[in-house]
Design an enzyme around this catalytic site. Structure first.
Site, short mmCIF file in Angstrom:
data_model
loop_
_atom_site.label_atom_id
_atom_site.label_comp_id
_atom_site.label_asym_id
_atom_site.label_seq_id
_atom_site.Cartn_x
_atom_site.Cartn_y
_atom_site.Cartn_z
N HIS A 27 2.30 -33.79 85.73
CA HIS A 27 1.61 -32.11 86.58
C HIS A 27 2.45 -30.85 85.56
O HIS A 27 3.57 -32.10 85.38
CB HIS A 27 2.41 -32.10 87.97
CG HIS A 27 2.44 -30.75 88.06
ND1 HIS A 27 3.22 -29.47 88.49
CD2 HIS A 27 1.78 -30.24 89.07
CE1 HIS A 27 3.40 -28.82 88.76
NE2 HIS A 27 2.34 -29.31 89.73
N ASP A 76 8.02 -38.84 90.18
CA ASP A 76 7.67 -37.59 90.58
C ASP A 76 6.75 -38.33 92.16
O ASP A 76 5.35 -38.36 92.33
CB ASP A 76 6.90 -37.03 89.99
CG ASP A 76 6.32 -35.63 90.59
OD1 ASP A 76 6.04 -35.72 92.10
OD2 ASP A 76 4.76 -34.44 89.78
N GLN A 126 3.04 -36.01 96.05
CA GLN A 126 1.92 -36.15 96.54
C GLN A 126 1.96 -37.17 96.98
O GLN A 126 0.89 -37.64 98.06
CB GLN A 126 1.43 -36.43 95.77
CG GLN A 126 0.32 -34.83 94.50
CD GLN A 126 -0.39 -34.12 95.95
OE1 GLN A 126 0.11 -34.00 96.68
NE2 GLN A 126 0.13 -32.49 94.89
N LYS A 137 4.75 -30.01 100.73
CA LYS A 137 3.68 -31.23 100.87
C LYS A 137 3.50 -31.69 101.72
O LYS A 137 2.33 -32.95 101.76
CB LYS A 137 3.46 -31.43 99.42
CG LYS A 137 3.52 -30.88 99.09
CD LYS A 137 3.30 -31.36 97.25
CE LYS A 137 3.54 -29.99 96.19
NZ LYS A 137 2.21 -29.01 95.95
N CYS A 190 -2.11 -27.71 87.51
CA CYS A 190 -0.94 -27.43 87.01
C CYS A 190 -1.02 -28.59 86.26
O CYS A 190 -0.01 -29.46 85.81
CB CYS A 190 0.24 -27.38 87.68
SG CYS A 190 0.41 -25.76 88.47
N1 C6P Z 1 1.13 -29.28 93.39
C1 C6P Z 1 -1.20 -28.47 93.65
O1 C6P Z 1 -1.47 -27.69 94.13
P1 C6P Z 1 6.42 -27.99 94.28
O2 C6P Z 1 5.99 -26.27 93.06
O3 C6P Z 1 7.80 -27.81 93.35
O4 C6P Z 1 6.33 -28.28 95.30
O5 C6P Z 1 5.80 -29.22 93.55
C2 C6P Z 1 5.80 -29.59 92.05
C3 C6P Z 1 4.42 -30.67 91.45
C4 C6P Z 1 5.16 -31.55 90.71
N2 C6P Z 1 4.55 -32.62 90.70
C5 C6P Z 1 3.05 -32.95 91.48
C6 C6P Z 1 2.22 -34.48 91.04
C7 C6P Z 1 2.62 -31.74 92.13
O6 C6P Z 1 1.18 -32.27 92.83
C8 C6P Z 1 3.92 -30.64 92.10
C9 C6P Z 1 2.67 -29.42 92.97
C10 C6P Z 1 0.39 -28.35 93.77
O7 C6P Z 1 -1.20 -29.96 92.78
C11 C6P Z 1 0.41 -27.15 93.04
S1 C6P Z 1 0.30 -26.96 90.94
#
Ligand code: C6P
Length: 422
Positions: free
Chosen positions: A135, A213, A216, A239, A377
């Site tokens: 991401h 990371d 998910q 999430k 992203c």
């Molecule tokens: N992906 C998606 O719709 P934040 O925004 O900090 O809570 O998470 C960022 C992030 C980091 N790593 C991974 C693997 C992610 O999937 C995400 C967030 C969302 O897929 C928003 S783009």
């Protein structure tokens, strides 16, 4: 889920998933004249009553600033905030609550490591290894760091038609000049579950520090940082049934202790003089200013809620539903599916011939089905896959087979509408 990334076979659980939907007030509504089918859980999950009530209870009874006052409300707020930290430590099996830093989310957690730890420990000529399925949150902070210190970014390739990392070539990329290996646990576009314990073990052999990371994965499967063996793990509350604006950075204690502060302000100091300051102990050193107290309390309630269901059960449910969706979509003509054929987490990305992903999700929304369309992203991954965007259905434990059937029905209508195959 096993630490090698495979999904453990488990006896069928007896959870009444349909009944759990009653815990989520938002799910029981019509959108554009149709019952809501919410399949955008990778973007953010919905919140159960228990989490909403925890937030209300805090604001109605205990609201005060933490670590500052000596009055009763402040004591209660501080105890609840630190209670959430203890719970987060237990949730990921950290050795101590001192290894848990509250952040705004995954993005801020990774930025903290890149800016504070990275600036101190990554030098000109060092390599930072990422994967091609990261991401932007696990790419851009490292680009900023690399530009600042003169380091080089290298990427472990994805095998496009398998949706998996090319692990056969790991030794080529994981060389002794790699000082940090940052990898996603579960891909938000492909649904791939990476064998993070194996990757971290391999990284340790060349002396590289690791960051996982967990955006998910944290709310979707059991996470044991000691078993994974990572130095850092980042995840977001929103999430996993928790509030927005709260997340966690787990850091191995010795790594956090060897990291200078990220931001300056109240609470992160021990002493301040006009020309210099000394720092509070870990993890408070990294939490400048008034934190997201209610967010931490809501996250605590979310962690309790998820563990009452059982994250192994959630992983199994996600896996089965995603496999069912993948199988059903594969039967439609003109649908291109992305990611692994088997063993995927609850994410299915696809494209329909002659229909732009944005048009597809717009028409699906008109029929009450919430999908996401775009690059998610993951622009470098999209480029590698040779597409600009995909449509994506992402599942959580409150999604059902009949919702997948509704998705398929709507997709058939969309294909008909745009004159494609069906
Ligand atoms: N992906 C998606 O719709 P934040 O925004 O900090 O809570 O998470 C960022 C992030 C980091 N790593 C991974 C693997 C992610 O999937 C995400 C967030 C969302 O897929 C928003 S783009």
């Amino acid at each position: 889920m096993n630490t090698d990334g495979s999904i453990a076979e488990r006896p069928k659980n007896t959870i009444d998933w349909q009944a759990l939907r009653h815990d989520f007030p938002i799910l029981h509504q019509e959108v554009n004249g149709h019952p809501l089918v919410y399949l955008d859980n990778a973007a953010t999950s919905q919140k159960p009553r228990r989490v909403i009530d925890a937030l209300c209870h805090y604001y109605e009874n205990d609201n005060a600033n933490v670590h500052r006052g000596v009055h009763e409300l402040s004591n209660r707020a501080s105890a609840a905030y630190e209670g959430a930290r203890n719970r987060a430590a237990q949730f990921v099996n950290a050795r101590s609550a001192d290894e848990i830093v509250f952040t705004r989310g995954t993005t801020e957690a990774i930025n903290l490591v890149a800016q504070a730890w990275g600036t101190q420990h990554i030098k000109a000529g060092d390599k930072i290894l990422l994967t091609e399925m990261e991401h932007h949150s696990n790419i851009v902070p490292w680009q900023l760091l690399a530009a600042r210190v003169g380091a080089e970014l290298v990427y472990l390739p994805v095998i496009c038609d398998q949706g998996q990392l090319d692990l056969s070539r790991l030794d080529e990329w994981l060389t002794s000049d790699v000082k940090l290996f940052a990898m996603t646990h579960i891909s938000n576009t492909l649904g791939t579950v990476n064998p993070v314990a194996e990757l971290c073990a391999r990284a340790r052999k060349v002396g590289a520090v690791t960051l996982v990371d967990g955006a998910q994965s944290a709310g979707h499967c059991l996470i044991d940082v000691q078993e994974i063996g990572c130095d850092f793990l980042a995840f977001s509350g929103h999430k996993m049934c928790g509030p927005t604006g709260i997340g966690v950075l787990y850091g191995r204690l010795e790594r956090l202790e060897a990291t200078p502060p990220y931001q300056g302000g109240g609470d992160m100091i021990s002493t301040v003089e006009f020309q210099s300051s000394t720092w509070n102990k870990v993890p408070h050193k990294f939490e400048a200013g008034t934190p997201h107290i209610s967010g931490a309390i809501g996250l605590h309630a979310a962690m309790d809620y998820l563990d009452a269901i059982g994250r192994e059960n959630i992983a199994q449910h996600d896996h089965e539903l995603a496999a069912y969706a993948y199988g059903e979509l594969a039967q439609l003509k003109g649908i291109r599916l992305f990611g692994p054929h088997i063993g995927r987490a609850g994410v299915v990305s696809f494209l329909a011939a002659d229909v732009h992903a944005h048009d597809l999700v717009t028409v699906a929304d008109q029929r009450g089905v919430a999908l996401r369309g775009g690059h998610h992203c993951n622009q470098p991954l999209m480029k590698k896959l040779g597409v600009e965007s995909t449509a994506r259905a992402s599942f959580y434990f409150y999604n059902t087979r009949s919702e997948v059937d509704r998705l398929v029905e709507v997709l058939k209508e969309i294909q008909k509408f745009f004159g494609g195959n069906s």
